[in-house]
Scaffold this active site. Structure first.
Site, PDB file in Angstrom:
ATOM      1  CE  LYS A  15     -85.283  53.298  39.141  1.00 12.00           C
ATOM      2  NZ  LYS A  15     -85.930  51.969  39.955  1.00 12.00           N
ATOM      3  CD1 TRP A  18     -92.330  51.501  37.338  1.00 15.24           C
ATOM      4  CD2 TRP A  18     -93.080  52.400  38.854  1.00 15.24           C
ATOM      5  NE1 TRP A  18     -91.833  50.789  38.376  1.00 15.24           N
ATOM      6  CE2 TRP A  18     -92.300  51.652  39.292  1.00 15.24           C
ATOM      7  CE3 TRP A  18     -93.836  53.193  39.767  1.00 15.24           C
ATOM      8  CZ2 TRP A  18     -92.343  51.361  40.793  1.00 15.24           C
ATOM      9  CZ3 TRP A  18     -93.859  53.176  41.161  1.00 15.24           C
ATOM     10  CH2 TRP A  18     -93.029  52.344  41.527  1.00 15.24           C
ATOM     11  CG  ASP A  42     -90.856  57.696  34.424  1.00 14.91           C
ATOM     12  OD1 ASP A  42     -89.672  57.965  34.705  1.00 14.91           O
ATOM     13  OD2 ASP A  42     -91.580  57.185  35.117  1.00 14.91           O
TER      14      ASP A  42
END
Length: 356
Positions: free
Chosen positions: A190, A99, A166
């Protein structure tokens, strides 16, 4: 049979949050309408957004001068939204996984990108150390938890330039010093809500400094000025996020979540480290509390598929590792009870005993 949900995302939510969401799907606050069909402009939805923002600020101790907004598009849209709003001449990125690499790729479309450090050569098994943040960059970007490789940054760095993080997969799992960040963003699927909403925490004074035109929907100021209501927001996930934030507050807040997460991670890592069959993939000093990755030792590799079937038969859900790592991954987000971690450990021990 009880299911133990180790999915990496969308992932486990507290049962009471799911049940309250289900009630709202049938009838939202006694209005005779489902939350799936109410207007986001309705007088009874605005308080949902307002309370969710207030709880964000309270639970994370967000200082004055920051805004919290809810957007669509996932964290992946933020990979370009961040440079659109902050990138003028140069940006710096710490490359710690898939990511982080994808975020860096998007930024390269805006100009020069400095990779301050990377653990790619070691298949991202550790968080690099000893790097220097270039002071002439417009911002420095990090990915705090790496779901695929099971590594995590557990400190808030001091940065001489605006720092962007992030935090898709570890937000609300530990206290953070928000004042050290210019922007914190993440997909909610999440530790916060179902897939479909993205949260962004922004220090207001970092905006309005780029010379380029920013498309209206990609301009943070658009959404700040309109209180996340410039266009139709993801109503249902925002409502579930609110319910989960209430749950977090009622259960001791972020500090209490961190204590439980440390306990769960220590329990599982100790079992892995003391196993004759299993071994962790991330270096110990970089291990994630949220995503615990492990494989079978070389001499037992032939049993991996068999163990996966065995574990599934025992109610373990979502423990197959990402294809780039292989093996197994136990995602231990806030809502996962310690009983599920113990059940996985018992499953591992039972299988190991049957083969050794």
């Amino acid at each position: 049979m009880k299911k133990h949900n180790f999915n990496a995302g969308p992932s486990i939510l507290p049962r009471e949050v799911i049940e309250e969401t289900a009630k709202a799907v049938l009838d939202f606050q006694g209005e005779g309408l489902s939350i799936l069909e109410i207007s986001h402009r309705a007088k009874y939805f605005q308080p949902v957004v307002d309370e969710a923002v207030a709880l964000f600020k309270e639970l994370l101790n967000i200082p004055e001068g920051y805004s919290v907004i809810f957007l669509g598009g996932g964290a992946s849209t933020q990979f370009c939204m961040v440079p659109f709003n902050l990138f003028e001449k140069k940006a710096a990125y710490l490359n710690t996984g898939v990511w982080a690499k994808k975020a860096m790729k998007e930024a390269k479309g805006f100009g020069e990108v400095v990779e301050v450090a990377s653990s790619a050569d070691a298949n991202y098994t550790f968080i690099p150390k000893g790097w220097t943040i270039p002071t002439d960059a417009d911002y420095f970007h990090i990915t705090t938890n790496n779901t695929i490789y099971g590594t995590e940054i557990l400190e808030d760095f001091d940065s001489p330039i605006p720092m962007v993080a992030d935090m898709s997969s570890d937000i609300f799992s530990r206290p953070i010093d928000v004042s050290k960040y210019a922007i914190i963003y993440g997909g909610a699927q999440k530790n916060l809500a179902p897939a479909g909403v993205t949260f962004v925490i922004i220090r207001n004074d970092v905006l309005g400094k780029v010379s380029r035109y920013i498309p209206t929907m990609l301009n943070y100021q658009t959404h700040i000025d309109n209180g996340s209501m410039f266009n139709t927001p993801p109503v249902l996930p925002i409502y579930t996020a609110l319910l989960n934030l209430r749950y977090l507050k009622a259960h001791g807040g972020v500090a209490a979540m961190e204590k439980k997460n440390i306990e769960k991670a220590n329990l599982l890592y100790n079992a892995i480290d003391n196993s004759k069959m299993f071994v962790g993939t991330a270096q110990k000093e970089s291990r994630s509390r949220m995503n615990i990755c492990f494989v079978m030792k070389d001499e037992y590799k032939q049993y991996e598929e068999e163990f996966l079937k065995f574990a599934t038969s025992k109610g373990m859900v979502g423990i197959k590792g990402h294809r780039s790592v292989g093996g197994f991954r136990a995602s231990c987000y806030n809502a996962l009870p310690i009983e599920s971690v113990q059940a996985l450990i018992d499953c591992m021990k039972e299988f190991e005993a049957s083969k050794l």
